[in-house]
Structures are given as structure tokens and as C-alpha cells.
Design a protein around this motif. Structure first.
Motif, PDB file in Angstrom:
ATOM      1  N   GLU A 317       0.839  -1.197   0.000  1.00  0.00           N
ATOM      2  CA  GLU A 317       0.000   0.000   0.000  1.00  0.00           C
ATOM      3  C   GLU A 317       0.875   1.248   0.000  1.00  0.00           C
ATOM      4  OE1 GLU A 317      -3.119   0.429  -0.248  1.00  0.00           O
ATOM      5  OE2 GLU A 317      -4.021  -1.543   0.110  1.00  0.00           O
ATOM      6  N   GLN A 318       0.368   2.297  -0.675  1.00  0.00           N
ATOM      7  CA  GLN A 318       1.052   3.586  -0.687  1.00  0.00           C
ATOM      8  C   GLN A 318       0.050   4.663  -0.325  1.00  0.00           C
ATOM      9  OE1 GLN A 318       2.185   3.138  -4.840  1.00  0.00           O
ATOM     10  NE2 GLN A 318       4.339   3.145  -4.277  1.00  0.00           N
ATOM     11  N   ASP A 319       0.536   5.799   0.150  1.00  0.00           N
ATOM     12  CA  ASP A 319      -0.407   6.879   0.424  1.00  0.00           C
ATOM     13  C   ASP A 319      -0.850   7.505  -0.902  1.00  0.00           C
ATOM     14  OD1 ASP A 319       2.324   8.943   1.577  1.00  0.00           O
ATOM     15  OD2 ASP A 319       1.480   8.825  -0.431  1.00  0.00           O
ATOM     16  N   VAL A 320      -1.872   8.321  -0.833  1.00  0.00           N
ATOM     17  CA  VAL A 320      -2.478   8.854  -2.043  1.00  0.00           C
ATOM     18  C   VAL A 320      -1.497   9.691  -2.853  1.00  0.00           C
ATOM     19  CG1 VAL A 320      -4.387  10.215  -2.964  1.00  0.00           C
ATOM     20  CG2 VAL A 320      -4.725   8.843  -0.920  1.00  0.00           C
ATOM     21  N   ASP A 339      -6.730  18.700 -13.880  1.00  0.00           N
ATOM     22  CA  ASP A 339      -8.152  18.789 -14.197  1.00  0.00           C
ATOM     23  C   ASP A 339      -8.825  17.424 -14.247  1.00  0.00           C
ATOM     24  OD1 ASP A 339      -7.918  21.535 -14.417  1.00  0.00           O
ATOM     25  OD2 ASP A 339      -7.500  21.473 -16.566  1.00  0.00           O
ATOM     26  N   TYR A 340      -8.058  16.389 -14.639  1.00  0.00           N
ATOM     27  CA  TYR A 340      -8.680  15.080 -14.829  1.00  0.00           C
ATOM     28  C   TYR A 340      -8.714  14.248 -13.540  1.00  0.00           C
ATOM     29  CZ  TYR A 340      -3.679  14.318 -15.843  1.00  0.00           C
ATOM     30  OH  TYR A 340      -2.310  14.325 -15.810  1.00  0.00           O
ATOM     31  N   LEU A 341      -8.312  14.838 -12.431  1.00  0.00           N
ATOM     32  CA  LEU A 341      -8.326  14.082 -11.176  1.00  0.00           C
ATOM     33  C   LEU A 341      -9.747  13.662 -10.800  1.00  0.00           C
ATOM     34  CD1 LEU A 341      -6.275  13.091  -9.108  1.00  0.00           C
ATOM     35  CD2 LEU A 341      -6.727  15.137  -7.758  1.00  0.00           C
ATOM     36  N   GLN A 342     -10.723  14.506 -11.139  1.00  0.00           N
ATOM     37  CA  GLN A 342     -12.111  14.185 -10.805  1.00  0.00           C
ATOM     38  C   GLN A 342     -12.649  13.020 -11.635  1.00  0.00           C
ATOM     39  OE1 GLN A 342     -14.631  17.512 -11.821  1.00  0.00           O
ATOM     40  NE2 GLN A 342     -13.354  18.055 -13.577  1.00  0.00           N
ATOM     41  N   ASN A 343     -11.960  12.679 -12.742  1.00  0.00           N
ATOM     42  CA  ASN A 343     -12.381  11.551 -13.581  1.00  0.00           C
ATOM     43  C   ASN A 343     -11.429  10.371 -13.450  1.00  0.00           C
ATOM     44  OD1 ASN A 343     -14.476  13.156 -14.682  1.00  0.00           O
ATOM     45  ND2 ASN A 343     -13.062  14.047 -16.165  1.00  0.00           N
ATOM     46  N   THR A 344     -10.674  10.315 -12.365  1.00  0.00           N
ATOM     47  CA  THR A 344      -9.657   9.283 -12.192  1.00  0.00           C
ATOM     48  C   THR A 344     -10.122   8.194 -11.234  1.00  0.00           C
ATOM     49  OG1 THR A 344      -7.842  10.825 -12.626  1.00  0.00           O
ATOM     50  CG2 THR A 344      -7.289   8.829 -11.415  1.00  0.00           C
ATOM     51  N   GLY A 345      -9.878   6.953 -11.627  1.00  0.00           N
ATOM     52  CA  GLY A 345     -10.061   5.827 -10.732  1.00  0.00           C
ATOM     53  C   GLY A 345      -8.741   5.088 -10.596  1.00  0.00           C
ATOM     54  N   ILE A 346      -8.465   4.556  -9.426  1.00  0.00           N
ATOM     55  CA  ILE A 346      -7.202   3.837  -9.183  1.00  0.00           C
ATOM     56  C   ILE A 346      -7.453   2.334  -9.267  1.00  0.00           C
ATOM     57  CG2 ILE A 346      -5.382   3.354  -7.506  1.00  0.00           C
ATOM     58  CD1 ILE A 346      -5.712   6.164  -6.444  1.00  0.00           C
ATOM     59  N   ILE A 347      -6.659   1.656 -10.099  1.00  0.00           N
ATOM     60  CA  ILE A 347      -6.765   0.207 -10.263  1.00  0.00           C
ATOM     61  C   ILE A 347      -5.640  -0.453  -9.474  1.00  0.00           C
ATOM     62  CG2 ILE A 347      -6.810  -1.713 -11.896  1.00  0.00           C
ATOM     63  CD1 ILE A 347      -9.096   0.252 -12.267  1.00  0.00           C
ATOM     64  N   ASN A 365     -10.209   9.101  -0.015  1.00  0.00           N
ATOM     65  CA  ASN A 365     -10.441  10.535  -0.033  1.00  0.00           C
ATOM     66  C   ASN A 365      -9.121  11.273  -0.213  1.00  0.00           C
ATOM     67  OD1 ASN A 365     -13.274  10.360   0.441  1.00  0.00           O
ATOM     68  ND2 ASN A 365     -12.833   9.937   2.602  1.00  0.00           N
ATOM     69  N   TYR A 366      -9.145  12.239  -1.112  1.00  0.00           N
ATOM     70  CA  TYR A 366      -7.966  13.063  -1.343  1.00  0.00           C
ATOM     71  C   TYR A 366      -8.428  14.467  -1.694  1.00  0.00           C
ATOM     72  CZ  TYR A 366      -3.651  14.892  -3.292  1.00  0.00           C
ATOM     73  OH  TYR A 366      -2.557  15.675  -3.551  1.00  0.00           O
ATOM     74  N   LEU A 367      -7.992  15.457  -0.909  1.00  0.00           N
ATOM     75  CA  LEU A 367      -8.455  16.826  -1.067  1.00  0.00           C
ATOM     76  C   LEU A 367      -9.982  16.807  -1.047  1.00  0.00           C
ATOM     77  CD1 LEU A 367      -5.920  17.999  -3.829  1.00  0.00           C
ATOM     78  CD2 LEU A 367      -5.788  18.398  -1.364  1.00  0.00           C
TER      79      LEU A 367
END
Length: 473
Positions: A317-320, A339-347, A365-367
């Protein structure tokens, strides 16, 4: 400046012809002719005057009365045809030589080759179909899924048009009450104070919202979405592309940096067309080719509807901040400014290396963002169905929604503009500040809706729309 389409009586057309079937060999090929010379061309090619709306099995003749082909001829007299003009269809064999001979003969007899979409354009100009239905013809031809085809057919059959026309009718009624109150203010006639206009505008607004929601679903069916896979080298991007597409389109090795350019595949998720793009591994490099790959990756990420940032979960695991750090390597912005952070998912990939790990969907949760995370194994094809479901939900696609009709970007813009104008009218109505401004808002809202069906449109827009059609449609 918007203008109304030309009235039927004002349309002076020549006669056009085109091969209406796809190029190549086939059992049947069709040449279509439309315009005032169609009957005379029929008599020359067939050797007789055809009965309207009757199928004639006959020979198709050249200038020397020698048979070019044998097939079925259908003649439709104006205005009872698709274009509203005299129309002849010659249904012969699908050999390209035969079809070109028929086309050349039609040109010899006074027709000219049709422009792309010219038959549909004539149908629109002659009030046989509206602009929505004309666009639906091209959308039905281009449909790449059952859902898209059904939605295009709904639009072609007038379902979308009827919704828009009903909204226009309601707007006209509301405008009439507002403008009557303005015109007869000296006679103490007031159609506004009893709240009927307000109730009507609220009903229009709700109907606009519902229509816009359906149109957005239809636009997704037509345009699809771009999903971009990004991450560090060897995180499993290529494996994920292969797992989602079901084909080994990307080379998968243990050597970092295998992908140096963009790779793309088309998939279909419950009718939703998805364009998946695999990008070069994100890392600093002095290699010129790899730097160009990273530049293209950055551009693809900025244009993505959904970005999938893939990480190797077997590395711990890593922090955000560390998870998102690769995105910063491609830009001089800080993470929070992407700008694309709101459309990002982490796999979280490679859970097969963690024996106790199961596929799962969660969030971190981040920001101000709540970033979704999906744990899976691309190599073992575990959790891929979970990812497909996530993509649908993230995009806002509802495959089970009834009554969806195909829509285009211009339709969404017009509906959105009309909604904002009705909202503005309601705000003004609440304060009774200016009935004139309310009337103007409603007039402009009506024009926005009229542009969808072609009631108010421009020659430039018509040219752009029909130029993208097939020749022969």
C-alpha cells in the motif's frame, strides 16, 4: 443569424443519382434517382412509363436499347416518396460494373451525381422529415450495437421530435400569456398573477430536464466514451487492455517500457461503446521515442472521459500522494491542479500475488475528491466484470433506461441552453421584475428547441450535417 428552412414551393432542384448500396460485390445493388427528370429517365432506361408504387421486373437498357442488367424498378411520384420528389430505384445485381453503367446512363439522361446525404437533405427541405429524423438515418446506419440501433430508430420514428415539439407548444402557450399581459396592461388584464404561467414553466422545466437526461444517454450510445489506462511501467496496463478487450492486442512481458505509443481497442459494455487507450509507462527517460510516447500519453489523459491509474498492489500500500505521483511527472502542475483528477479511478492490480486478496470496489479521499479504487488481477481476469460495471456507473450510463433516443452534441447544447433560459424566466417571474425579459427568455428557448428539429437553422449547419452522410442516403 438563424433562418427557417426553405419552403417546399421554393425549392428548385435538379435531378440527382447515386449508387445507394455499399461498394463491393453483392447479390443486389441499387441505383437511386430523385428529381423532376426521374420519370423521363425511367422511360428511357426501362423502355416504358412505370406505374407509381408498382414493382416492375424488367430489363435496364442503355442508349442503344441493349440490356445493361435485369432487375426490379420502383417508381414513386411526388410528393409520395422519401424525398418528396419523383424517385426511381433500380434494383439490379451488385456488380460494380453494372451499377456504374446504370449510373452513367442516368447522367447521360440529365441527372448529376448526388452529394453525400443529398437524398435525406431533400427529404428535409421538402418537409418529409425533420432534421432530427434526417440525422437519425445516418445514426442508424452507423450504429455499432443493438441498443444504439434501437435508439436511432426511435428518433427516426419521431419520438425525440415529438418531445421537442410538445415543449415548443407549451412554450408558445406560456409566451402568449406573458405577451397578452404586456399588450393589455392598460385594461387590467393579467394572465400571470394566478400562478398558471409559473406552474406551466415549472412543468416545462421538469420536462426539459427529463428530455436532456434521455438525450445524454443517447449521446453516450452514439459517441461512446474514451477510457485511458495510465501508470508506471510494468504495472499491468497492457494486461488490463487485453483483459477488457478480450484479445491480445498489446505485448505483455516482464520488461518495463514495452508500450511506447498509444494502443487502442473498441469494446462494448451493455451497448455502450468504449474506446480503451493504453499509454506508455510513466517514468522519466532520456529516450527520445519514450519522451514522445509520454507526451502522447499526457494528451490522451487530458482528453479522457475516464482515467484508470493502474498500480501494482503486490508492491504494498502507498499513500495517495505516492499513488498519484506518476501523473505529476507529465506536467508542471501540482496534483491538486490536475483537471482530470475528478475523472480518475485507481486500479489496484496483481491481487493474484496476494493470496488473501479478493476483487473489490472502494474509495479513498484526497483533497475534495472521493477517488474510486478497484482491486483486480488483469493477468488472471479476476475483477474485470467489476471494472466494467464501474466504467458504466462512472460515466453515468444506464443500459436499462427505456425510451432512450440517439442524440448529438448539438442537441445536448440546445436542450441545456433552453433549460437555462426557462430557469431564468422563472427567476424573473418570481420577482415580477420584467415581463418583457421573461418573454424574451421564452422566445430564445423556443428558438433553441427549434434548432434541434430544423425549424430555425442555418445553411452552414445543414451543410455540415449532411456532408457526413453516405452517398446515396
Amino acid at each position: 443569424m438563424p433562418i427557417s428552412p426553405v419552403e417546399t414551393s421554393q425549392v428548385e432542384t435538379d435531378t440527382v443519382c447515386a449508387i445507394a448500396t455499399a461498394p463491393g460485390r453483392s447479390g443486389v445493388g441499387i441505383v437511386r434517382i430523385s428529381g423532376p427528370l426521374s420519370l423521363r429517365i425511367s422511360e428511357e432506361i426501362l423502355g416504358f412509363s412505370p406505374t407509381p408504387r408498382h414493382a416492375h421486373f424488367c430489363n435496364f437498357l442503355d442508349a442503344s436499347a441493349v440490356t445493361i442488367d435485369q432487375g426490379i424498378a420502383l417508381f414513386f411520384s411526388a410528393p409520395n416518396s422519401f424525398t418528396g420528389e419523383d424517385v426511381l430505384e433500380l434494383q439490379g445485381h451488385g456488380g460494380i460494373y453494372v451499377l456504374r453503367e446504370l449510373l452513367d446512363r442516368s447522367v447521360q439522361l440529365g441527372a448529376r451525381l448526388a452529394n453525400p446525404g443529398e437524398f435525406s437533405e431533400r427529404a428535409f427541405l421538402n418537409n418529409k422529415i425533420d432534421l432530427l429524423q434526417a440525422e437519425a438515418i445516418a445514426d442508424l446506419i452507423e450504429s455499432n450495437s443493438k441498443q444504439a440501433a434501437k435508439s436511432a430508430l426511435r428518433t427516426l420514428q419521431g419520438e425525440f421530435s415529438n418531445k421537442v415539439l410538445n415543449l415548443v407548444r407549451l412554450l408558445i402557450e406560456a409566451r402568449a400569456h406573458i405577451e397578452a399581459t404586456i399588450d393589455f396592461s392598460d385594461e387590467d388584464i393579467d394572465f400571470v398573477s394566478d400562478n398558471k404561467v409559473g406552474d406551466s414553466l415549472n412543468a416545462i422545466l421538469e420536462s426539459l430536464k427529463a428530455t436532456l437526461a434521455q438525450a445524454k444517454q443517447g449521446a453516450l450510445l452514439k459517441e461512446g466514451v474514451n477510457v485511458v489506462i495510465a501508470g508506471k511501467p510494468n504495472a499491468g496496463k497492457s494486461s488490463l487492455l487485453n483483459a477488457l478487450s478480450g484479445v491480445d492486442s498489446a505485448i505483455v512481458t516482464d520488461i518495463p517500457g514495452t508500450t511506447r505509443d498509444l494502443l487502442s481497442e473498441e469494446i462494448n459494455i451493455d451497448g455502450l461503446p468504449v474506446h480503451i487507450i493504453d499509454t506508455a509507462g510513466i517514468r522519466l527517460s532520456d529516450d527520445v521515442v519514450e519522451q514522445e510516447g509520454l507526451r502522447r500519453a499526457q494528451l490522451a489523459m487530458e482528453q479522457a472521459d475516464q482515467l484508470l491509474l493502474i498500480v501494482d498492489k503486490s508492491q504494498g500500500e502507498q499513500d495517495v500522494e505516492k499513488l498519484l505521483a506518476p501523473l505529476v511527472l507529465l506536467t508542471d502542475k501540482s496534483i491538486k491542479d490536475l483537471d482530470y483528477l475528478q475523472n480518475t479511478g485507481i486500479i489496484y492490480n496483481k491481487i493474484d500475488l496476494l493470496k488473501s486478496e479478493a476483487p473489490s470496489l472502494s474509495t479513498i479521499n484526497y483533497l475534495e475528491y472521493s477517488i474510486p479504487t478497484i482491486s483486480l488481477s488483469a493477468k488472471e481476469n479476476v475483477g474485470i466484470d467489476l471494472l466494467r460495471r464501474f466504467i458504466k456507473e462512472a460515466i453515468g450510463f444506464n443500459a436499462t433506461e427505456e425510451g432512450v433516443f440517439i442524440a448529438r452534441e448539438r442537441h445536448l447544447i440546445a436542450l441545456s441552453n433552453a433549460k437555462q433560459l426557462v430557469e431564468s424566466a422563472l427567476e424573473l417571474l418570481a420577482t415580477r421584475s420584467s415581463l418583457e425579459l421573461i418573454a424574451e427568455d421564452l422566445r430564445f428557448a423556443q428558438m433553441q428547441l427549434g434548432a434541434i428539429t430544423g425549424e430555425f437553422t442555418s445553411d452552414d449547419l445543414l451543410g455540415e450535417i449532411f456532408s457526413n452522410f453516405c452517398v446515396g442516403k
